[in-house]
Design an enzyme around this catalytic site. Structure first.
Site: not given
Ligand code: GUN
Length: 282
Positions: A52, A96, A119
């Site tokens: 990311k 995350q 998100d």
């Molecule tokens: N963990 C697994 N997929 C995601 C996601 O799309 N966003 C976040 N913040 N954590 C994750």
């Protein structure tokens, strides 16, 4: 069978975002900013966050990663989020997941300013998604919708079976598809007979984290299969939740792993962060 090339689609999204960022910088001196909170040392989470951060660099975003040990307290995470909420350079906040067991994820997600919730996990955005109002949509399901759009897959009246009812993928996916006039069956760990549901579906979307969960006998001829799983085998190979080699010839469309839903998730994070920057900095 046609392969849905998420990697290629994601590249075109990256290019579009990068050109918009360049224009924002030139015309309004705006640089979109993303803050990521990473707790603990789960290798998969570290790998995702690294990807990311790299994507942010590539398109010209400002980004910052707050790495914290898994001994951190809930109050310390909350204090960090409150600080980022007030930081005008930051347009998007991402925590995350998963968080360590002693942290209440729902409490943490509720602290994020909904206007920076790129998100789409804050209850404000979840509620707006269900009611089909403008909001931040979770990145993985949004990426899947983008794939349907780009490959001109019509959803109205289609029978869709989702396998996995997580807050991150399955539930928001069900809302998006319902809003797009599909008929949705949301299956999960307690579903009595998953095959009975997948076998009669036009579209199967699976995001569970179990290699070979979807086998050839569970898929009807001509179905569309979207694999959101990401599993690392003992030999280091990355695979999804679908027995790809056995299933692919039955499908009209199928996503590969890697190179399908994964790259699109990151591309949608960039789109959401850009959207936030544009709205917040009018
Ligand atoms: N963990 C697994 N997929 C995601 C996601 O799309 N966003 C976040 N913040 N954590 C994750």
């Amino acid at each position: 069978m046609q392969l849905i090339d998420g990697k290629l689609l994601a590249h075109s999204v990256h290019a579009l975002v990068a050109s918009e960022v360049e224009a924002l910088k030139q015309q309004r001196n705006i640089v979109p900013g993303l803050a990521v909170i990473l707790v603990g040392d789960d290798p998969a989470s570290h790998a995702y966050v690294k990807m990311k951060g790299k994507a942010c660099d590539k398109v010209g975003f400002y980004s910052i990663i707050h790495s914290m040990p898994d001994t951190i307290s809930q109050d310390e995470i909350i204090a960090t989020i409150e600080m980022i909420n007030d930081n005008p350079r930051i347009d998007g906040i991402l925590v995350q997941l998963p968080l360590p067991k002693h942290i209440d994820s729902n409490k943490i997600l509720e602290i994020i300013d909904p206007k920076k919730d790129v998100d789409g996990f804050h209850p404000y955005n979840v509620g707006r998604l269900v009611t089909k109002l403008d909001c931040f949509v979770p990145c993985t399901p949004l990426g899947v919708m983008k794939m349907f759009e780009k490959y001109e897959i019509d959803l109205r009246g289609k029978d869709v079976c989702i396998v996995g009812a997580s807050n991150i993928v399955g539930k928001p996916m069900a809302s998006l598809l319902t809003n797009a006039d599909a008929t949705v069956t949301l299956t999960h760990i307690h579903t009595k007979d998953i095959k009975a549901h997948t076998l009669k579906s036009d579209i199967i979307i699976v995001g569970v984290g179990k290699p070979n969960l979807i086998t050839e006998d569970m898929v009807k001829d001509g179905a569309i299969v979207i694999d959101i799983g990401m599993n690392k085998l003992d030999n280091g190979k990355l695979v999804g939740d679908v027995d790809f080699e056995a299933v692919k010839d039955k499908c009209s469309f199928i996503t590969p792993v890697p190179g399908g839903a994964g790259p699109m998730t990151i591309a949608m994070l960039l789109e959401n962060t850009l959207k936030s920057a544009k709205v917040r900095k009018i």
